[in-house]
Scaffold this active site. Sequence first.
Site, PDB file in Angstrom:
ATOM      1  N   CYS A  97       6.168   8.459  10.028  1.00 46.64           N
ATOM      2  CA  CYS A  97       5.710   7.180  10.617  1.00 46.64           C
ATOM      3  C   CYS A  97       6.467   5.985  10.040  1.00 46.64           C
ATOM      4  O   CYS A  97       5.904   4.890   9.886  1.00 46.64           O
ATOM      5  CB  CYS A  97       4.209   6.977  10.441  1.00 46.64           C
TER       6      CYS A  97
ATOM      7  N   ASP B  57      -0.834  -3.166   1.916  1.00 43.94           N
ATOM      8  CA  ASP B  57      -1.160  -1.830   2.413  1.00 43.94           C
ATOM      9  C   ASP B  57      -1.190  -0.904   1.186  1.00 43.94           C
ATOM     10  O   ASP B  57      -0.152  -0.515   0.660  1.00 43.94           O
ATOM     11  CB  ASP B  57      -0.087  -1.400   3.425  1.00 43.94           C
TER      12      ASP B  57
ATOM     13  N   GLN C 130      -0.954   4.332  -0.093  1.00 43.53           N
ATOM     14  CA  GLN C 130      -0.327   5.317  -0.995  1.00 43.53           C
ATOM     15  C   GLN C 130      -0.501   4.961  -2.465  1.00 43.53           C
ATOM     16  O   GLN C 130      -0.081   5.722  -3.333  1.00 43.53           O
ATOM     17  CB  GLN C 130       1.179   5.437  -0.699  1.00 43.53           C
TER      18      GLN C 130
ATOM     19  N   HIS D 153       5.038   1.594   7.024  1.00 45.97           N
ATOM     20  CA  HIS D 153       4.458   2.607   7.918  1.00 45.97           C
ATOM     21  C   HIS D 153       4.260   1.943   9.278  1.00 45.97           C
ATOM     22  O   HIS D 153       4.038   0.726   9.343  1.00 45.97           O
ATOM     23  CB  HIS D 153       3.112   3.020   7.311  1.00 45.97           C
TER      24      HIS D 153
ATOM     25  N   LYS E 261      -6.704   9.618   1.375  1.00 49.47           N
ATOM     26  CA  LYS E 261      -5.548   9.747   0.476  1.00 49.47           C
ATOM     27  C   LYS E 261      -5.991   9.619  -0.980  1.00 49.47           C
ATOM     28  O   LYS E 261      -5.187   9.517  -1.888  1.00 49.47           O
ATOM     29  CB  LYS E 261      -4.501   8.685   0.820  1.00 49.47           C
TER      30      LYS E 261
HETATM   31  N1  PLP Z   1       0.229   2.974   5.270  1.00 47.87           N
HETATM   32  C1  PLP Z   1       0.800   3.936   4.556  1.00 47.87           C
HETATM   33  C2  PLP Z   1       1.770   3.579   3.483  1.00 47.87           C
HETATM   34  C3  PLP Z   1       0.484   5.281   4.794  1.00 47.87           C
HETATM   35  O1  PLP Z   1       1.045   6.229   4.074  1.00 47.87           O
HETATM   36  C4  PLP Z   1      -0.444   5.573   5.818  1.00 47.87           C
HETATM   37  C5  PLP Z   1      -0.747   6.985   6.154  1.00 47.87           C
HETATM   38  O2  PLP Z   1       0.084   7.853   6.046  1.00 47.87           O
HETATM   39  C6  PLP Z   1      -1.027   4.533   6.527  1.00 47.87           C
HETATM   40  C7  PLP Z   1      -0.672   3.244   6.226  1.00 47.87           C
HETATM   41  C8  PLP Z   1      -2.053   4.777   7.594  1.00 47.87           C
HETATM   42  O3  PLP Z   1      -3.195   5.306   7.016  1.00 47.87           O
HETATM   43  P1  PLP Z   1      -4.378   5.908   7.927  1.00 47.87           P
HETATM   44  O4  PLP Z   1      -3.714   6.910   8.837  1.00 47.87           O
HETATM   45  O5  PLP Z   1      -5.281   6.549   6.941  1.00 47.87           O
HETATM   46  O6  PLP Z   1      -4.981   4.795   8.663  1.00 47.87           O
END
Ligand code: PLP
Length: 410
Positions: free
Chosen positions: A369, A205, A208, A128, A231
């Site tokens: 993203c 990270d 998900q 992401h 999430k």
């Molecule tokens: N990493 C992953 C794999 C994501 O799916 C997301 C959000 O879609 C993020 C990071 C960023 O999360 P947040 O927008 O809650 O900070």
Amino acid sequence: MEKVIQNIDVKTIREAFPILHQQVNGKPLIYFDNAATNQKPISVIQSINDYYSRDNANIHRGNHSLADRSTANFEETRSAIQQFIKAKEADEIIFTSGTTESINLVASTYGRATINKGDEIIISGMEHHSNIVPWQLLCEEKGAILKVIPVTEIGEIDFDQFRELLSTKTKIVSIVYASNSLGSINPIKAIIEEAHQFGAVVLIDGAQASAHLEIDVVSLDCDFFALSAHKMYGPTGVGILYGKRDLLEAMPPYKGGGEMIKEVSFIKTTYNDIPYKFEAGTPNIADVIAFKKAIEFINDIGKEAIAHHENELLVYATEKIKQIDRVKIIGEAKEKVSVLSFVIDGIHHFDIGQMMDAKGIAVRTGHHCTQPLMHQFGIEGTVRASFSIYNTKAEIDEMIVSLEKIITIL
Ligand code: PLP
């Protein structure tokens, strides 16, 4: 012997989600945008209401009953998360605004303090943007090098290539547990083991992964772990960073302000102990407290049962969608969370999204993203349907009918 997983009662679960019981564009809402954010059970919504109607007071510094109550509830969430991800201590849990802030925190504190010119940071090709850009900023500032693990055609990371990239120059490996665009689940335990052999620290990270997969930060031996409440059936604007105590203690503070200090003077300021050293300013108290309700919601159903139900939906939807002409699935890793990304030959993903919305079906379209990943697949974006505990096969049938109609029209 195979483990028996209880069938879950989706009808009862749906009753806990007020938002699902509405019509959108004259049709019952079918919510398949769970990878972006999933919906909130009434216990979470009620908790936010209760906080502002009953408990609202700033935490930690007050000496009156409301402040004590708010502080106790806030800290209870920290303990609930500690248990949820099986951290050794609650002090290793830092509240942030979400995964993005957690990763930025590590890049700007641990990264700034330890990365030097010529050092290498490894990420993967399926990250992401929030796990790409903070490292690019750090590399630009320090003259360090960002290396990227290639992703295979079916959407798995190329483990042999990862091994090739590792060296004593590798200082940080930051990798996604489960891809938001493809659904692929990465072999993070093996990645952590390999990276540690070269002395690199590993950030996972978990945005998900955390609503579906068991997380045990001690057995994984990850150095940092980031997740977002929204999430995981929790509120937006809240997340955590887990870090091993010794790393967090050695790291410089992130933001300066109230709460993160022990003593302030114009000559010298001393910093608070962890986790407060990283929690400057008034936090998102109501939402942190409500996050505990989201964790209880997951725990009550059980992650295994959640994963089982979602995987059934994923397998069902994948089989059905494969039967539609002109559809190509993007991301067919062997291990996946319930994310189904696809493109339809000759039809722009935005048009598909709009036409589905007209039928009350919420899917996400675009690059999610993950622009570098989209470039690798030679596409601008996909349609992404992602399934949660409250979704049903009947809803998937509706989506398939709607897709078949779209194809006949466009
Ligand atoms: N990493 C992953 C794999 C994501 O799916 C997301 C959000 O879609 C993020 C990071 C960023 O999360 P947040 O927008 O809650 O900070």
